[in-house]
Design an enzyme around this catalytic site. Sequence first.
Site, mmCIF file in Angstrom:
data_model
loop_
_atom_site.group_PDB
_atom_site.id
_atom_site.type_symbol
_atom_site.label_atom_id
_atom_site.label_comp_id
_atom_site.label_asym_id
_atom_site.label_seq_id
_atom_site.Cartn_x
_atom_site.Cartn_y
_atom_site.Cartn_z
ATOM 1 N N ASN A 30 12.680 -25.898 -7.184
ATOM 2 C CA ASN A 30 11.401 -25.842 -7.783
ATOM 3 C C ASN A 30 11.494 -26.976 -8.878
ATOM 4 O O ASN A 30 12.296 -27.681 -9.281
ATOM 5 C CB ASN A 30 11.370 -24.368 -8.302
ATOM 6 N N ASP A 40 18.465 -23.048 -2.039
ATOM 7 C CA ASP A 40 18.835 -23.373 -3.680
ATOM 8 C C ASP A 40 19.676 -22.655 -4.165
ATOM 9 O O ASP A 40 20.840 -23.080 -4.658
ATOM 10 C CB ASP A 40 17.518 -23.207 -4.532
ATOM 11 N N SER A 125 10.513 -26.312 1.998
ATOM 12 C CA SER A 125 9.164 -25.633 1.517
ATOM 13 C C SER A 125 8.839 -24.752 2.782
ATOM 14 O O SER A 125 7.696 -24.016 2.513
ATOM 15 C CB SER A 125 7.856 -26.735 1.428
ATOM 16 N N THR A 126 9.615 -24.421 3.674
ATOM 17 C CA THR A 126 9.333 -23.536 4.955
ATOM 18 C C THR A 126 9.839 -22.052 4.786
ATOM 19 O O THR A 126 9.541 -21.360 5.483
ATOM 20 C CB THR A 126 9.899 -24.163 6.307
ATOM 21 N N VAL A 128 10.207 -19.672 0.983
ATOM 22 C CA VAL A 128 9.268 -18.725 0.096
ATOM 23 C C VAL A 128 7.874 -19.754 -0.349
ATOM 24 O O VAL A 128 7.011 -19.041 -0.390
ATOM 25 C CB VAL A 128 9.762 -18.365 -1.072
HETATM 26 N N1 AR6 Z 1 21.038 -24.199 5.030
HETATM 27 C C1 AR6 Z 1 19.989 -24.390 5.568
HETATM 28 N N2 AR6 Z 1 18.723 -23.834 5.393
HETATM 29 C C2 AR6 Z 1 18.532 -22.901 4.688
HETATM 30 C C3 AR6 Z 1 19.842 -22.154 4.075
HETATM 31 C C4 AR6 Z 1 21.106 -22.980 4.136
HETATM 32 N N3 AR6 Z 1 22.071 -22.134 3.672
HETATM 33 N N4 AR6 Z 1 19.305 -21.002 3.419
HETATM 34 C C5 AR6 Z 1 17.865 -21.144 3.535
HETATM 35 N N5 AR6 Z 1 17.518 -22.272 4.371
HETATM 36 P P1 AR6 Z 1 13.428 -21.885 0.748
HETATM 37 P P2 AR6 Z 1 11.273 -23.515 -0.003
HETATM 38 C C6 AR6 Z 1 16.087 -22.442 4.908
HETATM 39 O O1 AR6 Z 1 12.668 -20.449 0.442
HETATM 40 O O2 AR6 Z 1 10.299 -22.782 0.784
HETATM 41 C C7 AR6 Z 1 13.905 -21.220 -4.124
HETATM 42 O O3 AR6 Z 1 13.929 -20.315 -4.985
HETATM 43 C C8 AR6 Z 1 15.120 -21.576 5.082
HETATM 44 O O4 AR6 Z 1 15.289 -20.713 6.230
HETATM 45 O O5 AR6 Z 1 15.074 -22.123 0.579
HETATM 46 O O6 AR6 Z 1 11.354 -24.896 -0.337
HETATM 47 C C9 AR6 Z 1 13.627 -22.458 -4.996
HETATM 48 O O7 AR6 Z 1 14.236 -22.248 -6.287
HETATM 49 C C10 AR6 Z 1 13.881 -22.387 5.158
HETATM 50 O O8 AR6 Z 1 13.560 -22.680 6.547
HETATM 51 O O9 AR6 Z 1 12.896 -23.220 0.024
HETATM 52 C C11 AR6 Z 1 12.128 -22.585 -5.331
HETATM 53 O O10 AR6 Z 1 11.733 -21.840 -6.072
HETATM 54 C C12 AR6 Z 1 14.487 -23.552 4.110
HETATM 55 O O11 AR6 Z 1 15.560 -23.307 4.057
HETATM 56 C C13 AR6 Z 1 11.710 -22.037 -3.785
HETATM 57 O O12 AR6 Z 1 12.686 -21.409 -3.591
HETATM 58 C C14 AR6 Z 1 13.789 -23.728 2.846
HETATM 59 O O13 AR6 Z 1 13.382 -22.262 2.240
HETATM 60 C C15 AR6 Z 1 11.489 -23.307 -2.750
HETATM 61 O O14 AR6 Z 1 11.087 -22.827 -1.686
#
Ligand code: AR6
Length: 179
Positions: A30, A40, A125-126, A128
Amino acid sequence: MLVQFGTCRLELVQGDITRQEVDAIVNAANSRLAGGGGVDGAIHRAAGPTLMAETRTQHPDGCPTGSAVAASGGLLRAKFVFHAVGPIWRGGVSGEVELLKSAYRRCLELAVEHSCHSIAFPAISTGVYGYPIDLAAESSLSVAREFLLTKKQPNLVRFVLFDGGAFGAYARVLEAMAD
Ligand code: AR6
């Protein structure tokens, strides 16, 4: 799945980005770089507390949406973590496509600046942030393809997709691109 663009490789795998043996992994952060859930949280847990400590010291003002900043990888196999800030999906009318593309582009530039031969990306971004996976696949893969064909580095760009649905979406777009 592996596609060659010039002398460089673009690869898709399903798995956990924290386990990748590459020079840099990208975090979906974020803009406050404050840590969070999803990828993250997983990256901070695997890297250990030095990642947050260094990030706070080096980047106290965070990072704007559509950009990325570098930190060292701590306990990870990767030497670097690039914190990238993708857009929150708001229906596609708030510049999300360009912001997502520029976040990916900045990470590829950071890879070159830090002499990284290999870099692994999650689907920024995909989770939350709600960006539709098919559109994210199109934007991220087209940026990577364009960068590899013009800059001819890094040698390896790997997309690490966490689940089968995301992997399938990326594979469909990459297949069409490689034709
Ligand atoms: N390895 C690879 N991909 C993953 C993993 C992993 N270990 N864990 C989750 N994913 P997101 P955003 C995928 O929500 O949408 C955080 O709180 C998941 O399935 O992690 O960019 C940050 O601090 C999805 O396809 O990130 C921000 O506040 C992708 O990673 C916010 O979330 C991204 O999901 C960013 O949201």
